[in-house]
Design an enzyme around this catalytic site. Sequence first.
Site, PDB file in Angstrom:
ATOM      1  N   ARG A   1      11.947  -4.115   5.278  1.00 53.93           N
ATOM      2  CA  ARG A   1      11.560  -2.991   5.219  1.00 53.93           C
ATOM      3  C   ARG A   1      12.718  -1.843   5.224  1.00 53.93           C
ATOM      4  NH1 ARG A   1       5.617  -0.986   5.242  1.00 53.93           N
ATOM      5  NH2 ARG A   1       6.126  -2.351   7.762  1.00 53.93           N
TER       6      ARG A   1
ATOM      7  N   ARG B   1      11.008   0.525  11.340  1.00 52.97           N
ATOM      8  CA  ARG B   1      10.582   0.699  12.107  1.00 52.97           C
ATOM      9  C   ARG B   1      10.060  -0.532  12.990  1.00 52.97           C
ATOM     10  NH1 ARG B   1       5.367   0.947   7.993  1.00 52.97           N
ATOM     11  NH2 ARG B   1       4.080  -0.229   9.500  1.00 52.97           N
TER      12      ARG B   1
ATOM     13  N   ARG C   1      -0.020  -8.743  13.833  1.00 57.13           N
ATOM     14  CA  ARG C   1      -0.693  -7.640  12.745  1.00 57.13           C
ATOM     15  C   ARG C   1      -1.565  -8.298  11.748  1.00 57.13           C
ATOM     16  NH1 ARG C   1       4.520  -4.309  10.786  1.00 57.13           N
ATOM     17  NH2 ARG C   1       2.751  -3.548   9.027  1.00 57.13           N
TER      18      ARG C   1
ATOM     19  N   LYS D   1       0.846  -0.871   0.027  1.00 61.63           N
ATOM     20  CA  LYS D   1      -0.230   0.060   0.092  1.00 61.63           C
ATOM     21  C   LYS D   1       0.748   1.069  -0.234  1.00 61.63           C
ATOM     22  CE  LYS D   1      -2.262  -1.275   4.094  1.00 61.63           C
ATOM     23  NZ  LYS D   1      -1.186  -1.572   4.125  1.00 61.63           N
TER      24      LYS D   1
ATOM     25  N   ARG E   1      -9.446   0.737   9.099  1.00 61.96           N
ATOM     26  CA  ARG E   1      -9.244  -0.773   9.468  1.00 61.96           C
ATOM     27  C   ARG E   1     -10.436  -1.530   9.818  1.00 61.96           C
ATOM     28  NH1 ARG E   1      -3.458   0.646   8.877  1.00 61.96           N
ATOM     29  NH2 ARG E   1      -2.290  -0.813   9.687  1.00 61.96           N
TER      30      ARG E   1
HETATM   31  P1  AP5 Z   1       4.489  -1.285   1.953  1.00 63.40           P
HETATM   32  O1  AP5 Z   1       4.475  -0.546   0.136  1.00 63.40           O
HETATM   33  O2  AP5 Z   1       5.809  -0.573   3.102  1.00 63.40           O
HETATM   34  O3  AP5 Z   1       3.487  -2.086   2.740  1.00 63.40           O
HETATM   35  P2  AP5 Z   1       2.755  -1.800   3.385  1.00 63.40           P
HETATM   36  O4  AP5 Z   1       1.224  -2.604   2.304  1.00 63.40           O
HETATM   37  O5  AP5 Z   1       2.172  -0.020   3.245  1.00 63.40           O
HETATM   38  O6  AP5 Z   1       3.059  -2.432   4.382  1.00 63.40           O
HETATM   39  P3  AP5 Z   1       2.506  -1.275   5.680  1.00 63.40           P
HETATM   40  O7  AP5 Z   1       2.870  -2.346   6.816  1.00 63.40           O
HETATM   41  O8  AP5 Z   1       2.786  -0.385   6.021  1.00 63.40           O
HETATM   42  O9  AP5 Z   1       1.099  -1.537   6.392  1.00 63.40           O
HETATM   43  P4  AP5 Z   1       0.286  -1.532   7.842  1.00 63.40           P
HETATM   44  O10 AP5 Z   1      -0.693  -1.532   7.130  1.00 63.40           O
HETATM   45  O11 AP5 Z   1       0.330  -2.749   8.449  1.00 63.40           O
HETATM   46  O12 AP5 Z   1       1.346  -0.252   8.184  1.00 63.40           O
HETATM   47  P5  AP5 Z   1       0.886   1.457   8.670  1.00 63.40           P
HETATM   48  O13 AP5 Z   1       2.149   2.251   8.607  1.00 63.40           O
HETATM   49  O14 AP5 Z   1      -0.246   1.277   8.163  1.00 63.40           O
HETATM   50  O15 AP5 Z   1       6.203  -2.768   1.205  1.00 63.40           O
HETATM   51  C1  AP5 Z   1       6.474  -3.649   2.486  1.00 63.40           C
HETATM   52  C2  AP5 Z   1       7.704  -3.710   2.067  1.00 63.40           C
HETATM   53  O16 AP5 Z   1       7.703  -4.562   0.665  1.00 63.40           O
HETATM   54  C3  AP5 Z   1       8.774  -2.720   1.607  1.00 63.40           C
HETATM   55  O17 AP5 Z   1       9.744  -2.559   1.703  1.00 63.40           O
HETATM   56  C4  AP5 Z   1       9.017  -2.959   0.002  1.00 63.40           C
HETATM   57  O18 AP5 Z   1       9.637  -2.317  -0.456  1.00 63.40           O
HETATM   58  C5  AP5 Z   1       8.322  -4.010   0.034  1.00 63.40           C
HETATM   59  N1  AP5 Z   1       7.798  -4.413  -1.622  1.00 63.40           N
HETATM   60  C6  AP5 Z   1       6.351  -3.550  -1.896  1.00 63.40           C
HETATM   61  N2  AP5 Z   1       6.206  -3.930  -2.915  1.00 63.40           N
HETATM   62  C7  AP5 Z   1       7.015  -4.443  -3.831  1.00 63.40           C
HETATM   63  C8  AP5 Z   1       6.888  -6.079  -4.937  1.00 63.40           C
HETATM   64  N3  AP5 Z   1       6.108  -5.393  -5.696  1.00 63.40           N
HETATM   65  N4  AP5 Z   1       7.885  -6.809  -4.969  1.00 63.40           N
HETATM   66  C9  AP5 Z   1       8.294  -6.955  -3.959  1.00 63.40           C
HETATM   67  N5  AP5 Z   1       8.786  -6.245  -2.567  1.00 63.40           N
HETATM   68  C10 AP5 Z   1       7.556  -5.059  -2.713  1.00 63.40           C
HETATM   69  O19 AP5 Z   1       0.049   0.995  10.174  1.00 63.40           O
HETATM   70  C11 AP5 Z   1       0.879   0.800  11.261  1.00 63.40           C
HETATM   71  C12 AP5 Z   1       0.096   0.224  12.540  1.00 63.40           C
HETATM   72  O20 AP5 Z   1      -0.299   1.502  13.113  1.00 63.40           O
HETATM   73  C13 AP5 Z   1      -0.908  -0.684  12.994  1.00 63.40           C
HETATM   74  O21 AP5 Z   1       0.086  -2.300  13.575  1.00 63.40           O
HETATM   75  C14 AP5 Z   1      -2.075   0.405  13.419  1.00 63.40           C
HETATM   76  O22 AP5 Z   1      -1.280  -0.305  15.001  1.00 63.40           O
HETATM   77  C15 AP5 Z   1      -1.398   1.377  13.288  1.00 63.40           C
HETATM   78  N6  AP5 Z   1      -2.873   1.858  12.981  1.00 63.40           N
HETATM   79  C16 AP5 Z   1      -2.164   2.229  11.402  1.00 63.40           C
HETATM   80  N7  AP5 Z   1      -3.479   3.298  11.181  1.00 63.40           N
HETATM   81  C17 AP5 Z   1      -4.589   3.195  11.846  1.00 63.40           C
HETATM   82  C18 AP5 Z   1      -6.002   2.894  11.921  1.00 63.40           C
HETATM   83  N8  AP5 Z   1      -6.398   3.154  10.747  1.00 63.40           N
HETATM   84  N9  AP5 Z   1      -6.348   2.056  12.670  1.00 63.40           N
HETATM   85  C19 AP5 Z   1      -5.704   1.554  13.677  1.00 63.40           C
HETATM   86  N10 AP5 Z   1      -4.963   1.765  13.764  1.00 63.40           N
HETATM   87  C20 AP5 Z   1      -3.646   2.205  12.602  1.00 63.40           C
END
Ligand code: AP5
Length: 221
Positions: free
Chosen positions: A127, A160, A171, A13, A88
């Site tokens: 990552r 992170r 997660r 994402k 979420r």
């Molecule tokens: P990346 O693009 O970083 O993946 P992502 O889907 O963004 O993964 P996240 O871990 O950031 O999502 P998340 O939803 O758990 O975290 P968030 O920060 O929102 O890609 C991942 C890796 O793969 C990278 O190294 C990239 O280079 C690689 N990659 C990408 N595409 C590729 C490809 N095609 N081929 C190979 N490699 C590839 O949330 C974190 C925390 O915040 C949550 O756990 C929660 O505690 C809190 N939080 C955030 N939003 C909310 C909400 N709305 N409600 C409640 N809690 C929330």
Amino acid sequence: MRLVLLGPPGAGKGTQAVHIARAFQMPRIATGDLFREHATQETDLGREAKAYMDRGELVPDDLVLRMVSERLRRADASDGFLFDGFPRTVAQAIALEDHLADAGTPLDVVVRFNIPESEIVRRIVNRRTCPTDGSVYHLDFAPPEHDDVCDLCGTPLVHRADDTEAVVRRRLEEYHAKTERLEYFYWERGLLRDVESVGPVEEVTRRTLAVLDDIADGDAA
Ligand code: AP5
């Protein structure tokens, strides 16, 4: 355009959000990044959110919604936005739907990134992210040009705190328990579009932009 990116941790994402936001000239609103900024600045909200994030649990809805509604009031979100990591939970999705209905500006599309669960841990543990502009790297699949600094702005990259295998598994449990049901929520509303997130990053970007171009052209059927 107003869009939501949906998918489990590691689905890509954040990686795709940067490209989409640039292509469509729209603000990228990533709730995880906003919470991490608050945590770095040691605000009350940041301290509270960090405790949940470090455990791999979702931050409570009331904290999320307060932060998002403040963010949506900023002028740059008036003509469109991209949400990465929000909503979420069903409560968050309903709150967003109500907010947008009041403003007469409903969502245009929800893109769901599909990835086999076996890929997720591999992607997450290696990552690296840029705390300044949100760029995302992977030590094997998408390494930065120079060790440990962002290609775009030169900021030192960070690993992170929640990118360990144990926390990723937690997660994922949260995703299955609370977020996955949004797939049905948005499918029922005719907004859900699927993009396979496996393959080179540029290929996934191409697939995603093709879906969004169809939506922008009003040819989404
Ligand atoms: P990346 O693009 O970083 O993946 P992502 O889907 O963004 O993964 P996240 O871990 O950031 O999502 P998340 O939803 O758990 O975290 P968030 O920060 O929102 O890609 C991942 C890796 O793969 C990278 O190294 C990239 O280079 C690689 N990659 C990408 N595409 C590729 C490809 N095609 N081929 C190979 N490699 C590839 O949330 C974190 C925390 O915040 C949550 O756990 C929660 O505690 C809190 N939080 C955030 N939003 C909310 C909400 N709305 N409600 C409640 N809690 C929330």
